[in-house]
Design a protein around this motif. Structure first.
Motif, mmCIF file in Angstrom:
data_model
loop_
_atom_site.group_PDB
_atom_site.id
_atom_site.type_symbol
_atom_site.label_atom_id
_atom_site.label_comp_id
_atom_site.label_asym_id
_atom_site.label_seq_id
_atom_site.Cartn_x
_atom_site.Cartn_y
_atom_site.Cartn_z
ATOM 1 N N SER A 137 8.285 20.323 39.304
ATOM 2 C CA SER A 137 8.066 21.689 38.835
ATOM 3 C C SER A 137 9.404 22.323 38.483
ATOM 4 C CB SER A 137 7.361 22.531 39.898
ATOM 5 O OG SER A 137 8.135 22.618 41.081
ATOM 6 N N TYR A 151 9.338 31.750 33.342
ATOM 7 C CA TYR A 151 8.596 30.613 32.806
ATOM 8 C C TYR A 151 8.556 29.540 33.889
ATOM 9 C CZ TYR A 151 7.999 25.991 30.825
ATOM 10 O OH TYR A 151 7.590 24.700 30.623
ATOM 11 N N THR A 152 7.360 29.019 34.168
ATOM 12 C CA THR A 152 7.237 27.950 35.146
ATOM 13 C C THR A 152 6.320 26.868 34.603
ATOM 14 O OG1 THR A 152 6.667 27.435 37.457
ATOM 15 C CG2 THR A 152 5.301 29.055 36.335
ATOM 16 N N GLY A 153 6.645 25.645 34.924
ATOM 17 C CA GLY A 153 5.833 24.518 34.505
ATOM 18 C C GLY A 153 5.787 23.482 35.604
ATOM 19 N N TYR A 155 4.386 19.160 36.412
ATOM 20 C CA TYR A 155 3.725 17.908 36.043
ATOM 21 C C TYR A 155 3.390 17.162 37.327
ATOM 22 C CZ TYR A 155 2.979 13.124 34.448
ATOM 23 O OH TYR A 155 2.441 11.886 34.222
ATOM 24 N N THR A 213 1.034 21.825 33.484
ATOM 25 C CA THR A 213 0.759 23.260 33.400
ATOM 26 C C THR A 213 2.005 23.989 32.909
ATOM 27 O OG1 THR A 213 1.415 23.692 35.700
ATOM 28 C CG2 THR A 213 -0.902 23.162 35.286
ATOM 29 N N HIS A 214 1.762 25.087 32.195
ATOM 30 C CA HIS A 214 2.837 25.963 31.721
ATOM 31 C C HIS A 214 2.369 27.408 31.865
ATOM 32 C CE1 HIS A 214 4.892 22.543 29.780
ATOM 33 N NE2 HIS A 214 3.687 22.167 29.394
ATOM 34 N N GLU A 215 3.273 28.269 32.305
ATOM 35 C CA GLU A 215 2.962 29.702 32.372
ATOM 36 C C GLU A 215 4.208 30.498 32.008
ATOM 37 O OE1 GLU A 215 2.139 32.954 35.799
ATOM 38 O OE2 GLU A 215 0.638 31.345 35.693
ATOM 39 N N SER A 235 -3.015 24.608 30.658
ATOM 40 C CA SER A 235 -3.022 23.408 31.488
ATOM 41 C C SER A 235 -3.784 22.305 30.761
ATOM 42 C CB SER A 235 -3.654 23.675 32.864
ATOM 43 O OG SER A 235 -5.052 23.822 32.765
#
Length: 666
Positions: A137, A151-153, A155, A213-215, A235
């Motif tokens: 992450s 921004y956070t992502g 896998y 996921t990405h936010e 996602s």
């Protein structure tokens, strides 16, 4: 940079005890009206196909688990690590990256058979699981002018290999004898004769899951009277599942003078293995599911006065779930060739191409391809029965994906009359995405068809809460009262009278009323004492029955919703010798009884329970030592369970456990 590694070896506490099992216990030979252990009678549609048959001419070979008998056979090991690092580019910008990985290796099962002795089960094949997951992450934080940006992502990849004893299927699988008994037993010309092999069954399973996921969100300054948060979310999930259902006895039967031929998956379906099934594999589920979710959200909070604030929020969602593969069987293969009949060609059913090949018959001539635009009468004219023709007609109109979109909203108002009191009221909405059913279109009794698409289930929540700091901060009391309205509640069901595969349905509407609270007391008069307690009170009820299978009853409580749960903990600290701090901490936890399912045929009741724990220790600035005892009365807390195979299987807490903890800070 921070890092931690760990190894956790948990001893087992369930005993696999000696037992035998016979195919004579199969649901095929069970009469309708039999009262099962959960008090629900076997209805006519689930009655045995050969109930009342004279079985004196059948040689039943017993499954015997003597070689697998073992005490405390559910031992488990965890091995893993976590590492994270943060880099500050400037006063306003930073990047944090974290990675975690864990391996799990476990044997046995964690449930017991209530009809046997304490913490005992009879398993007839090895149970084991190996699970490995990794997660990476990242979070980028910074400012663009007055706006805060985050921004956070992430896998995640997870791989699981599992071997599961499937012998309990004997009690619900009406066609099971067809695969492990001589043909003269399952389909006799007169009284059944021949041999039934031992009913020890197992599943070889592997699953692979990948999620990205990405936010991205933006926040206005927190000190402003009007504060805004807005952003987007995406996602992408892919799940690959491969299950081989192995019936070892199937290789030894006399199947009308022959045996089962080599079996393959549906040739036109997605499959991860195109080779012939291994010997003894009777069914294979080989599927790939993808979930894509996209959302846009926003929230605004306005301070009307220093005491009053209101928040309005909304979210737009767009969800697509796709499914491909096959749930293939060996049924009809007594002909000596691989017929690829029955089961489900999921790729064909949910490809949206306007054509569908009927495979629900052992007759070659009936397995034809039909196209969108043909009527039920047209399809029936090709030789299918009325029910089969209706099933094909429905399948031609099956969707390509389970897709849904829409908006959900939230309104919150807060009132803070003093620095020690806060009250709030909230209206909020929520949902769970729908999905596609593997056996979509399967026909059950009373005109019921397994739905192709499961709709979202929707929740509307009304809540009033409070946060209080009283008696000069000696008492904190937080809580809320709520009412939740659930529409189109999703549930999963196994009912062999409909299909031999699990499927899901929007089964009911329901209501939840409740109160929950937590209390902390730290009296000045008893320095070092802290008492904490929490509780929840629930009243749940099914208000409307939507599924027409008679498996759900109006007025029943929801699953895993005990009417009361609570805990209380006291911790007392004092200065001991040598500048050390000592403590003692007792704890009590209680739960009322609860049900395991809203589906009556799969439902059992879990008993209420109360457990006690105690810990004591000493600590300094750099180290601590503590001894503890969990579940001191050795109570069997029934935390979960199921009755899906017409036998109660109950998961209980770990028995009385004592130990010591040592830590050192440097």
């Amino acid at each position: 940079i921070r890092a931690v590694g760990y190894f956790d070896n948990k001893g087992g506490y369930i005993d696999n005890v000696a037992g035998t099992r016979s195919t004579a216990e199969s649901a095929r030979f069970r009469p309708a009206g039999t009262i099962r252990d959960n008090g629900v009678a076997v209805n006519g549609n689930r009655g045995g196909l050969q109930a009342g048959a004279d079985l004196t001419g059948v040689n039943f070979i017993l499954a015997d688990n003597t070689a697998l008998v073992e005490k405390n056979f559910n031992d488990t090991q965890y091995l893993g690590f976590r590492v994270s690092g943060k880099y500050e580019f400037s006063n306003d910008w930073s990047l944090t990256v974290a990675h975690a990985r864990q391996g799990l290796d476990s044997d046995g099962v964690f449930f017991e058979d209530p009809t046997l002795g304490d913490l005992q089960i009879e398993r007839f094949e090895r149970d084991e699981i190996k699970d490995d997951f990794s997660n990476t992450s990242w979070t980028l934080e910074g400012r663009i002018g007055a706006l805060e940006m985050v921004y956070t992502g992430a896998y995640t990849k997870r791989e699981t290999s599992q071997r599961v004893d499937y012998s309990d299927y004997l009690f619900v699988g009406q066609y099971l004898p067809y695969y492990i008994c001589d043909g003269s037993v399952s389909y006799p010309g007169g009284a059944p004769t021949g041999t039934c092999q031992a009913p020890n069954l197992f599943v070889d399973s592997r699953t692979e899951t990948e999620v990205m996921t990405h936010e991205l969100r933006f926040n206005t300054p927190a000190e402003n009277p009007l504060r805004l948060t807005a952003g987007g979310f995406y996602s992408d999930l892919e799940l690959r599942e491969f299950n081989d259902f192995v019936y070892p006895g199937s290789t030894a039967i006399d199947l009308f003078g022959g045996s089962f031929p080599a079996n393959f998956s549906q040739p036109t379906a997605y499959n991860s293995d195109t080779t012939a099934y291994p010997a003894g594999v009777i069914f294979r589920n080989d599927v790939r599911r993808t979930d894509k979710q996209f959302g846009i959200f926003g929230e605004a909070t306005y301070d009307i006065t220093d005491q009053f604030a209101i928040t309005l929020g909304a979210r737009y969602y767009d969800v697509e779930v796709d499914l491909e593969g096959s749930a293939n069987s060996s049924f009809c293969n007594s002909s000596g060739v691989d017929e690829n009949a029955f089961g489900t060609n999921i790729s064909d059913l949910y490809d949206g191409d306007g054509s569908f090949t009927f495979i629900g018959s052992c007759t070659d001539a009936l397995r034809q391809t039909f196209t969108l635009g043909q009527s039920v009468a047209d399809i029936q004219a090709a030789g299918l029965s009325a029910g089969q023709a209706q099933q094909v007609f429905n399948a031609l109109n099956a969707p390509d994906k389970a897709a849904t979109d829409g908006f959900i909203f939230k309104i919150n108002a807060t009132w803070k009359p003093t620095d020690d009191l806060l009250f709030y009221a909230t209206y909020s909405e929520g949902f769970r995405p729908g999905l596609l059913n593997r056996p979509g279109g399967a026909q059950g009794p009373n005109g019921f068809n397994v739905p192709f698409v499961l709709d979202t289930d929707d929740v509307t929540n009304y809540e009033f809460g409070w946060k209080m700091s009283l008696l000069d901060n000696q008492l904190r009391f937080n809580g809320n009262a709520f009412f939740v309205d659930i529409q189109n509640l999703q549930t999963t069901i196994l009912d062999p009278a409909i299909t031999n595969l699990f499927f899901s349905d929007n089964a009911a509407n329901a209501e939840i009323k409740g109160v929950e609270a937590d209390i902390t007391i730290a009296p000045y008069s008893l320095d070092g004492l802290t008492v904490s307690a929490a509780f929840s009170i629930l009243d749940t009820e099914i208000t409307d029955v939507l599924t027409p299978t008679n498996d759900v009853l109006l007025g029943r409580s929801l699953a895993y919703a005990p009417s009361f749960q609570g805990n209380i903990r006291a911790r007392y600290e004092w200065e001991a010798f040598g500048g050390l701090t000592a403590h003692v901490q007792p704890q009590i936890t209680h739960s009322a009884s609860s049900a395991t399912d809203i589906i009556e045929i799969n439902r059992i009741t879990l008993n209420s329970w109360t457990t006690f724990g105690l810990s004591a220790g000493v600590s300094s600035d750099k180290w601590s030592f503590e001894i503890f005892g969990d579940n001191l009365t050795d109570e069997r807390a029934e935390v979960s369970g199921n009755f899906v195979n017409d036998r109660a299987r109950v998961t209980v807490n770990r028995p009385l456990t004592v130990g010591a903890r040592v830590s050192f800070n440097y």
